[in-house]
Design a protein around this motif. Structure first.
Motif, PDB file in Angstrom:
ATOM      1  N   ILE A  47       0.900  -1.083  -0.159  1.00 23.15           N
ATOM      2  CA  ILE A  47       0.019  -0.142  -0.036  1.00 23.15           C
ATOM      3  C   ILE A  47       1.004   1.208   0.009  1.00 23.15           C
ATOM      4  CG2 ILE A  47      -1.391   1.489   1.438  1.00 23.15           C
ATOM      5  CD1 ILE A  47      -2.812  -1.324   2.097  1.00 23.15           C
ATOM      6  N   ALA A  48       2.062   1.167   0.777  1.00 24.42           N
ATOM      7  CA  ALA A  48       2.809   2.366   0.747  1.00 24.42           C
ATOM      8  C   ALA A  48       3.563   2.696  -0.664  1.00 24.42           C
ATOM      9  CB  ALA A  48       4.062   2.319   2.029  1.00 24.42           C
ATOM     10  N   VAL A  59      -9.304   4.552  -0.778  1.00 25.21           N
ATOM     11  CA  VAL A  59      -9.140   3.057  -0.462  1.00 25.21           C
ATOM     12  C   VAL A  59      -9.694   2.089  -1.708  1.00 25.21           C
ATOM     13  CG1 VAL A  59     -10.174   1.319   0.992  1.00 25.21           C
ATOM     14  CG2 VAL A  59      -9.414   3.826   1.754  1.00 25.21           C
ATOM     15  N   CYS A  60     -10.580   2.586  -2.586  1.00 25.27           N
ATOM     16  CA  CYS A  60     -11.078   1.905  -3.742  1.00 25.27           C
ATOM     17  C   CYS A  60      -9.835   1.746  -4.658  1.00 25.27           C
ATOM     18  CB  CYS A  60     -12.156   2.548  -4.361  1.00 25.27           C
ATOM     19  SG  CYS A  60     -13.617   2.917  -3.406  1.00 25.27           S
ATOM     20  N   ASP A  61      -9.252   2.507  -4.979  1.00 27.91           N
ATOM     21  CA  ASP A  61      -7.972   2.645  -5.655  1.00 27.91           C
ATOM     22  C   ASP A  61      -6.997   1.459  -5.195  1.00 27.91           C
ATOM     23  OD1 ASP A  61      -9.219   4.331  -7.826  1.00 27.91           O
ATOM     24  OD2 ASP A  61      -8.129   6.059  -7.095  1.00 27.91           O
ATOM     25  N   GLN A  70     -11.486  -3.914   0.288  1.00 29.16           N
ATOM     26  CA  GLN A  70     -11.478  -2.521   0.667  1.00 29.16           C
ATOM     27  C   GLN A  70     -11.422  -2.301   2.342  1.00 29.16           C
ATOM     28  OE1 GLN A  70     -14.322  -0.085  -0.743  1.00 29.16           O
ATOM     29  NE2 GLN A  70     -14.231  -0.847  -2.995  1.00 29.16           N
ATOM     30  N   ASN A  71     -12.096  -3.358   3.049  1.00 29.49           N
ATOM     31  CA  ASN A  71     -12.152  -3.210   4.488  1.00 29.49           C
ATOM     32  C   ASN A  71     -10.687  -3.714   4.861  1.00 29.49           C
ATOM     33  OD1 ASN A  71     -12.166  -5.911   3.731  1.00 29.49           O
ATOM     34  ND2 ASN A  71     -13.863  -6.289   5.636  1.00 29.49           N
ATOM     35  N   LEU A  72      -9.928  -4.552   4.313  1.00 32.09           N
ATOM     36  CA  LEU A  72      -8.562  -5.005   4.721  1.00 32.09           C
ATOM     37  C   LEU A  72      -7.661  -3.477   4.345  1.00 32.09           C
ATOM     38  CD1 LEU A  72      -6.300  -7.043   5.669  1.00 32.09           C
ATOM     39  CD2 LEU A  72      -6.114  -7.566   3.357  1.00 32.09           C
ATOM     40  N   VAL A  73      -7.871  -2.968   3.308  1.00 31.58           N
ATOM     41  CA  VAL A  73      -6.765  -1.875   2.750  1.00 31.58           C
ATOM     42  C   VAL A  73      -7.086  -0.704   3.824  1.00 31.58           C
ATOM     43  CG1 VAL A  73      -6.496  -0.062   1.098  1.00 31.58           C
ATOM     44  CG2 VAL A  73      -6.787  -2.589   0.494  1.00 31.58           C
ATOM     45  N   SER A  74      -8.558  -0.458   3.991  1.00 33.45           N
ATOM     46  CA  SER A  74      -8.837   0.459   5.183  1.00 33.45           C
ATOM     47  C   SER A  74      -8.197   0.467   6.356  1.00 33.45           C
ATOM     48  CB  SER A  74     -10.401   0.637   5.477  1.00 33.45           C
ATOM     49  OG  SER A  74     -10.446   1.722   6.067  1.00 33.45           O
TER      50      SER A  74
END
Length: 123
Positions: A47-48, A59-61, A70-74
């Protein structure tokens, strides 16, 4: 006896005291340890990297780029933000994330800058 320790007590007190005087206390290095721990997870590291390359992403991107829910990325961007490595701003209904200066600096130590890597040629 273990091969990673001395077989006898051989303290060089003047040198040890000189070094000890400049080694920070646990509490003083805790923020740095938390920043390092934030990038120790492979998903957060990806992500970084996406934020490093993309500049500012929602977050979607990030979820699409990293092939993650998305919930994991969030969850992971919240941890990056809590460690001071990412920042966010609201843009209408979107929340946009970007790396902080500290996040960019720490990431550049772990992963080379993608702009400095040789281009991949087809072939």
């Amino acid at each position: 006896m273990s091969s990673d320790s001395c077989d006898l007590l051989c303290l060089d007190l003047p040198q040890a005291e000189a070094v000890r005087s400049v080694v920070p206390a646990d509490g003083d290095v805790r923020p740095a340890a938390e920043r390092a721990r934030a990038l120790a997870d492979p998903t957060r590291l990806r992500i970084a990297r996406a934020l490093q390359v993309g500049g500012e992403l929602c977050v979607c991107d990030l979820a699409w780029v990293c092939s993650a829910a998305q919930n994991l990325v969030s969850h992971h961007v919240r941890q990056l933000r809590a460690a001071g490595l990412a920042a966010s701003r609201r843009d209408g209904k979107l929340v946009m994330y970007r790396l902080t200066d500290t996040g960019r600096a720490l990431l550049s130590l772990l992963l080379p800058d993608p702009d400095s890597e040789p281009a991949v040629s087809g072939g």
